[in-house]
Scaffold this active site. Sequence first.
Site, PDB file in Angstrom:
ATOM      1  NE  ARG A  74      -2.943   0.516   3.318  1.00  7.30           N
ATOM      2  CZ  ARG A  74      -2.212   0.688   4.420  1.00  7.30           C
ATOM      3  NH1 ARG A  74      -1.430   1.741   4.565  1.00  7.30           N
ATOM      4  NH2 ARG A  74      -2.278  -0.192   5.401  1.00  7.30           N
ATOM      5  CE1 TYR A  96     -16.233  11.428 -16.078  1.00 11.11           C
ATOM      6  CE2 TYR A  96     -15.827  11.416 -13.715  1.00 11.11           C
ATOM      7  CZ  TYR A  96     -16.136  10.750 -14.882  1.00 11.11           C
ATOM      8  OH  TYR A  96     -16.347   9.402 -14.843  1.00 11.11           O
ATOM      9  CG  ASP A 147      -9.581  15.892 -15.141  1.00  8.43           C
ATOM     10  OD1 ASP A 147      -8.880  15.270 -15.953  1.00  8.43           O
ATOM     11  OD2 ASP A 147     -10.632  15.430 -14.653  1.00  8.43           O
ATOM     12  CE  LYS A 186     -12.387   7.819 -18.613  1.00  8.62           C
ATOM     13  NZ  LYS A 186     -12.685   9.085 -17.968  1.00  8.62           N
TER      14      LYS A 186
HETATM   15  C1  LIG Z   1     -13.255   9.510 -16.657  1.00  6.90           C
HETATM   16  C2  LIG Z   1     -12.875  10.821 -16.119  1.00  6.90           C
HETATM   17  C3  LIG Z   1     -12.630  10.996 -14.755  1.00  6.90           C
HETATM   18  C4  LIG Z   1     -12.833   9.897 -13.738  1.00  6.90           C
HETATM   19  O1  LIG Z   1     -11.924   8.854 -13.914  1.00  6.90           O
HETATM   20  P1  LIG Z   1     -12.222   7.328 -13.501  1.00  6.90           P
HETATM   21  O2  LIG Z   1     -10.972   6.646 -13.909  1.00  6.90           O
HETATM   22  O3  LIG Z   1     -13.424   6.891 -14.275  1.00  6.90           O
HETATM   23  O4  LIG Z   1     -12.482   7.306 -12.044  1.00  6.90           O
HETATM   24  C5  LIG Z   1     -12.223  12.253 -14.336  1.00  6.90           C
HETATM   25  N1  LIG Z   1     -12.093  13.277 -15.189  1.00  6.90           N
HETATM   26  C6  LIG Z   1     -12.327  13.144 -16.506  1.00  6.90           C
HETATM   27  C7  LIG Z   1     -12.170  14.321 -17.398  1.00  6.90           C
HETATM   28  C8  LIG Z   1     -12.736  11.915 -17.019  1.00  6.90           C
HETATM   29  O5  LIG Z   1     -13.000  11.791 -18.327  1.00  6.90           O
END
Ligand SMILES: *Cc1c(COP(=O)(O)O)cnc(C)c1O
Length: 397
Positions: free
Chosen positions: A45, A97, A169, A194
């Site tokens: 962890r 988001y 982000d 992503k």
């Molecule tokens: C998908 C996404 C998230 C969240 O990520 P997860 O891996 O699904 O928890 C946060 N910000 C953006 C812009 C996203 O597309």
Amino acid sequence: MQTNTKLIHSIPVDELTGAISVPIYQTSTYVQEAPGINKGFDYSRTNNPTRATLESLIATLEEGAVGAAFGSGLAAIDAVVKLLQSGDEIIAVDDIYGGAFRLFTQVYEKFGITVKYVDSTEAENIFEAITPKTKLIWIETPTNPTLKISDIRAIAKIAKANRCLLCVDNTFASPALQKPLTLGADIVIHSATKYLGGHSDLIAGLVVAADPTIGAQIKFLQNASGAILGPFDSWLVIRGIETLPVRVKEHCRNAEIVAEFLNNHPAVSKVYYPGLSSHKNHEIATKQSKGFGGIVSFSLKNDTQEAAFEFVKSTQLFKLAESLGGVKSLLCHPASMTHKTIPEEKRRAAGVSDSLIRLSVGLEDAEDLVRDIELALEKIENSTRQKSELKKEIIVG
Ligand SMILES: *Cc1c(COP(=O)(O)O)cnc(C)c1O
């Protein structure tokens, strides 16, 4: 050394065996010589060699001091919010988001952290909204799903002048296109689910801090709250990152072709893509990123959920699914899928109309993708025409 060479060779060869691929250290614990005497690892962890490789890789790529890998993008966001205290305020981009909106409002508001949502495409709006309680500015650029662009450099200046942190982000752009820390941001987060993972086969999140002290706080929270990324998924993200620049280049190329096509189609009312010269902040996008990304959104002339549903069910190559950034093209209907947790009024005000469709343009051949969209648009036009003819027939008799 050029960027791609540096990226590929910052992933180390295993010293013990010479393995060219990073070993997956699938272990929970590490044998110690004597209490407290170990080889730098005592419990997975807290630290794990495979995860540590990913963490230093993303820190290098984003040009930050410290990287930390989490079990999801939301866990990464959660760690950043935990830097705050009760009574602090966040200023966030208005079409944030959906999951971040839910986390802010349904989890953190009850602990006394308040959030103000502003249209950050005008940096001035953030300047106006700041109060002495503001401790964190949260932007996405481009945003999801309307691809709004905010000026990272301008907002970073506002953050610095007010002694608050700017977190970007960077999921949609990825470090292949945009490096917010080099533009003055303090923290970058990613949903590595992503583009970084890139193959729609994992859930992961990353945080990178520009400052080592903030980095150490994030590492503390990662261990204290425990939402770490496992060794196997860490390895998958490393493998994804190895091909990130080439994949993203091709995603951009395909998306530009798709956006152009949609922009000239009579059934489409509006196309959202930062690469179009008609995009509100096209100039800023050109200045702060090397490309415009693989996401294209658009709304239909027939601005109804019914028409949008027919479209998303009609494409063959674009598969209907949440998520984005993988090799296979995906599409979604934000109003009923990713953004359903956002109240209707707020959603529409942020430009997420009833017929808005978001495309994650994959790595298929562009002409096949365009043809797929063309056929689906024809299908909606035909059913709209049939409906109006039927109506005429019944009413006129
Ligand atoms: C998908 C996404 C998230 C969240 O990520 P997860 O891996 O699904 O928890 C946060 N910000 C953006 C812009 C996203 O597309």
